[in-house]
Write an enzyme that holds these catalytic residues in place. Structure first.
Site, mmCIF file in Angstrom:
data_model
loop_
_atom_site.group_PDB
_atom_site.id
_atom_site.type_symbol
_atom_site.label_atom_id
_atom_site.label_comp_id
_atom_site.label_asym_id
_atom_site.label_seq_id
_atom_site.Cartn_x
_atom_site.Cartn_y
_atom_site.Cartn_z
ATOM 1 C CB CYS A 106 -20.247 -11.200 -0.760
ATOM 2 S SG CYS A 106 -21.364 -9.871 -1.256
ATOM 3 C CB CYS A 202 -17.939 -7.885 -5.011
ATOM 4 S SG CYS A 202 -17.566 -8.451 -3.341
#
Length: 379
Positions: A106, A202
Site C-alpha cells: 500500500c 488497512c
C-alpha cells in the site's frame, strides 16, 4: 529540523495525506505552524458498506480537522488501484499458503505511487504523511531513518518505497514520541485528539479476518497432523493459518498428547495438511537463514558480508545478521541467533544503525546445519 531548512520551506505548498486520524491531523497542524502552505488529501482505498468499514467516519473526521485548521481538503478514490495493485497480490499470496503484508505494498503502490502523483498534479512542492520515520540527505541521496519512538517506528512498512520518493517527502512526526503527538493534538484542540489508532490490516479494519478472507478464497478443509503424523483435527483451509499460530486451531483434548497449547509448525500445500506441535522449541519453528529472491534497496544493495540488523516483523527488536547473495542475485540473510516462526511472504527489512536499507518478501527459510525446509514452499 534546523532553522535554515525550516526557512527554506516557508511558503512552499505541501499536500498532507489526511487519513482522519490523530497522526495526520498533527502532521498538518505542525506544518502550518512552520509557515508552509498546507492542503490535505484524503483517499478512499476500500469501499464497503458494513459495520466494520470506517471510511465515512474517517472522511468526516478529516473534514472537521481541515475546517479547524482552515486548510483545503481534497478527496480522491483509489479503490480500483488498490484492488489491482495490492488486494490481488494479497489474495494470490494466501492462495500460495504464504503470509503477506499488504501495508508494505500500500505504501509503495498507493501512498507513494498514485497518491503522490495526484499530489503533484495539485501543485505540491512536498508530500507529507503521519508516518513515524525520518529522512536525511547524505552524498546527494535521501536516506530513510527510523523514527525516534521505537514503539511507533514505521520504516518496516516503508522499506519498499523507491529512495527517490523520499526526496520531497516530509515526516514531521519522526522526531516525536506518540504520547507527545497526543499532547500536541490536545493542546491544539484538534477534533481527533482522542481518536484511537487504527489497528489491523488497512482495508479489513476490526472485522473477523477468517470471515473476510472466506468471501474471496473458498474453504478447502483438510487434516491437522502432529509432527509424529497423528491425526489431531481438521482445518478449514491452509490460507487461514500462519506459522507459529496458537489461537483458533480448534484442537480439543488428545488422549496421546499433553494438556498444552498447540502451534502451527508448517503447512503442506500438496497434501493440504496442517502440521502442528506442542513443542514451542520444535525445529520447524526456528530458523537462522532466509532467502529473498527479489530484494528492494532504497539506495543501493547492502554490501556482501556486512553485519547489519534485520526485522522479520514490525516491532521486533533488531536482530544481528550478515548478508550475502546467491548466483541468481537473491538475498541471503544469516542471523546470529535462531528466529521464531519466520513465515514465507512476510518481509525481512535490513538496517545499518538507524538507516533503513531495504528488504523484501521472504521466499525460503532454513537452518544453517540443514537444507531448505518445507517453509520454502509455504508460510
Amino acid at each position: 529540523m534546523n532553522d535554515l531548512l525550516q526557512q527554506e520551506r516557508v511558503g512552499k505548498r505541501v499536500i498532507v495525506g489526511m487519513s482522519g486520524g490523530v497522526d495526520s491531523s498533527v502532521t498538518a497542524w505542525l506544518l502550518k505552524q512552520q509557515g508552509m502552505v498546507v492542503e490535505a488529501l484524503h483517499m478512499t482505498n476500500w469501499e464497503a458498506d458494513d459495520e466494520y468499514c470506517s471510511a465515512a467516519e474517517d472522511l468526516q473526521d478529516a473534514r472537521r480537522v481541515c475546517e479547524q485548521l482552515d486548510i483545503p481538503l481534497h478527496h480522491v478514490n483509489f479503490a480500483s488501484d488498490y484492488r489491482q495493485r495490492v488486494f490481488d497480490y494479497f489474495l494470490d499470496e494466501y492462495r500460495r499458503g504464504r503470509t503477506p503484508n499488504p501495508d508494505v505494498l500500500c505504501n509503495r503502490e498507493i501512498k507513494f505511487g498514485v497518491f503522490a502523483q495526484y499530489a503533484k498534479r495539485l501543485g505540491a512542492d512536498f508530500l507529507a504523511t503521519g508516518h513515524y520515520a525520518r529522512t536525511t540527505l547524505s552524498a546527494e541521496k535521501t536516506l530513510l531513518l527510523k523514527g525516534v519512538d521505537p514503539n511507533k517506528d514505521q520504516t518496516y512498512f516503508l522499506h519498499a518505497v523507491p529512495g527517490t520518493a523520499f526526496a520531497n517527502t516530509l515526516f514531521p512526526l519522526g522526531e516525536l514520541a506518540k504520547p507527545r503527538v497526543r499532547e500536541l493534538a490536545t493542546e491544539a484542540g484538534l477534533a481527533t485528539h482522542r481518536k484511537k489508532d487504527s489497528t489491523g490490516i488497512c482495508f479489513i479494519g476490526e472485522r473477523p479476518f477468517r470471515e473476510f478472507l472466506s468471501r474471496y478464497l473458498p474453504a478447502q478443509p483438510g487434516d491437522i497432523l502432529d509432527t509424529d503424523g497423528q491425526l489431531v483435527g481438521t482445518h478449514s483451509g491452509l490460507m487461514y493459518y500462519t506459522l507459529g499460530q496458537r489461537q483458533g486451531l480448534g484442537i480439543g483434548g488428545q488422549k496421546h498428547a499433553a494438556d498444552a497449547p498447540w502451534f502451527v509448525a508448517r503447512k503442506d500445500l500438496p497434501s493440504n495438511t496442517l502440521i502442528v506441535t506442542q513443542d514451542k522449541q520444535h525445529p520447524d519453528l526456528h530458523h537462522d537463514r532466509l532467502r529473498c529472491d527479489a530484494p528492494h534497496w532504497i539506495n543501493g544493495a547492502a554490501p556482501v558480508g556486512a553485519r547489519l540488523t534485520a526485522k522479520i516483523r514490525h516491532r521486533q527488536p533488531d536482530q544481528w545478521c550478515r548478508v550475502d547473495y546467491d548466483a541468481n542475485g537473491a538475498l541471503i540473510v544469516a542471523f546470529e541467533t535462531l528466529q521464531w516462526a519466520v513465515a514465507c511472504g512476510q518481509y525481512v527489512v535490513l538496517y545499518d544503525g538507524d538507516t533503513c536499507l531495504g528488504g523484501g518478501a521472504i521466499d525460503a527459510v532454513w537452518h544453517a546445519t540443514g537444507s531448505a525446509s518445507a517453509q520454502s514452499a509455504s508460510g
